[in-house]
Design a protein around this motif. Structure first.
Motif, short mmCIF file in Angstrom:
data_model
loop_
_atom_site.label_atom_id
_atom_site.label_comp_id
_atom_site.label_asym_id
_atom_site.label_seq_id
_atom_site.Cartn_x
_atom_site.Cartn_y
_atom_site.Cartn_z
N ALA A 154 6.88 -5.50 -13.37
CA ALA A 154 8.33 -5.44 -13.57
C ALA A 154 8.81 -4.01 -13.81
N ILE A 155 7.94 -3.14 -14.32
CA ILE A 155 8.32 -1.76 -14.58
C ILE A 155 8.20 -0.91 -13.32
N ARG A 156 7.35 -1.33 -12.41
CA ARG A 156 7.19 -0.60 -11.15
C ARG A 156 8.48 -0.69 -10.35
N ASN A 157 8.66 0.21 -9.45
CA ASN A 157 9.87 0.27 -8.65
C ASN A 157 9.99 -0.99 -7.79
N THR A 164 0.68 0.63 -1.03
CA THR A 164 -0.25 1.72 -0.69
C THR A 164 0.40 3.08 -0.91
N THR A 165 1.64 3.22 -0.50
CA THR A 165 2.37 4.48 -0.69
C THR A 165 2.56 4.75 -2.18
N ARG A 167 0.70 3.68 -4.67
CA ARG A 167 -0.60 4.06 -5.26
C ARG A 167 -0.94 5.51 -4.93
N ARG A 168 -0.71 5.89 -3.70
CA ARG A 168 -1.00 7.26 -3.27
C ARG A 168 -0.16 8.25 -4.08
N ARG A 169 1.11 7.94 -4.26
CA ARG A 169 2.00 8.79 -5.04
C ARG A 169 1.57 8.85 -6.50
N HIS A 170 1.17 7.71 -7.05
CA HIS A 170 0.72 7.67 -8.45
C HIS A 170 -0.57 8.48 -8.60
N ARG A 171 -1.49 8.33 -7.65
CA ARG A 171 -2.74 9.09 -7.71
C ARG A 171 -2.46 10.59 -7.69
N ALA A 172 -1.54 11.01 -6.81
CA ALA A 172 -1.19 12.43 -6.73
C ALA A 172 -0.60 12.91 -8.06
#
Length: 190
Positions: A154-157, A164-165, A167-172
């Motif tokens: 619920a907190i995620r956008n 996948t995008t 997760r990639r952004r969070h990893r970066a």
């Protein structure tokens, strides 16, 4: 057919892992572990002593996996944080068990302490940093790598359809934040 006690012990540990990941220590039931193994409930007590001791055995085995799940790069803490993030995405049960451990056994075990101390010392040596600051940096890198999985949906956008995008952004972000923190480690004082 010969009885294989090591196979029974291994089945009990695997079944207990699933039980503790799902229910934690307080909610776990030895009856369910025995049924899932399959083994006699008394085997749990014979091999491990108690449900608490079984939890400790599962934690010990899984924390060894966690300690070695990602290549440790003391001179590049951000690469380590990124590798941890990847490992947690691949095996979210590692985080879930770690979260149960934190809730139900907040004190660090001797094995955990040693693993953290040796890594913190390697980080301190690589960065010429204070050991206490290196330990803090290690703990922050671990926490940052786990944060994505601990973020409730619920907190995620909600407008982001592509996981996948995200997760990639969070990893970066984990890698960048850890790199920035590592650059600011206070120097060791002799």
């Amino acid at each position: 057919m010969a009885y294989d006690s090591s196979a029974t012990r291994a089945r009990l540990l695997e079944a207990a892992h699933g039980e503790f990941v799902t229910h934690g220590l307080a909610g776990a039931r030895v009856e369910r572990v025995a049924k899932a193994a399959p083994a006699n409930k008394q085997a749990i007590y014979a091999y491990f002593g108690s449900k608490d001791d079984l939890f400790d055995a599962v934690l010990d085995a899984r924390l060894k996996i966690l300690a070695d799940v990602a290549p440790f790069t003391p001179g590049d803490l951000s690469a380590y944080a990124g590798a941890l993030f990847d490992a947690f995405i691949a095996d979210p049960d590692l985080i879930r068990l770690t979260q149960w451990k934190t809730l139900e056994r907040p004190e660090a075990s001797p094995g955990e302490l040693e693993a953290h101390r040796s890594k913190a010392q390697a980080i301190a040596d690589a960065y010429g940093a204070d050991l206490e600051a290196a330990m803090d940096a290690l703990m922050i890198a671990l926490s940052a790598a786990q944060a994505w999985l601990a973020t409730p949906p619920a907190i995620r956008n909600p407008r982001q359809a592509d996981e996948t995008t995200r997760r990639r952004r969070h990893r970066a972000a984990v890698v960048a934040a850890t790199a920035a923190m590592a650059e600011q480690l206070p120097a060791a004082t002799d």
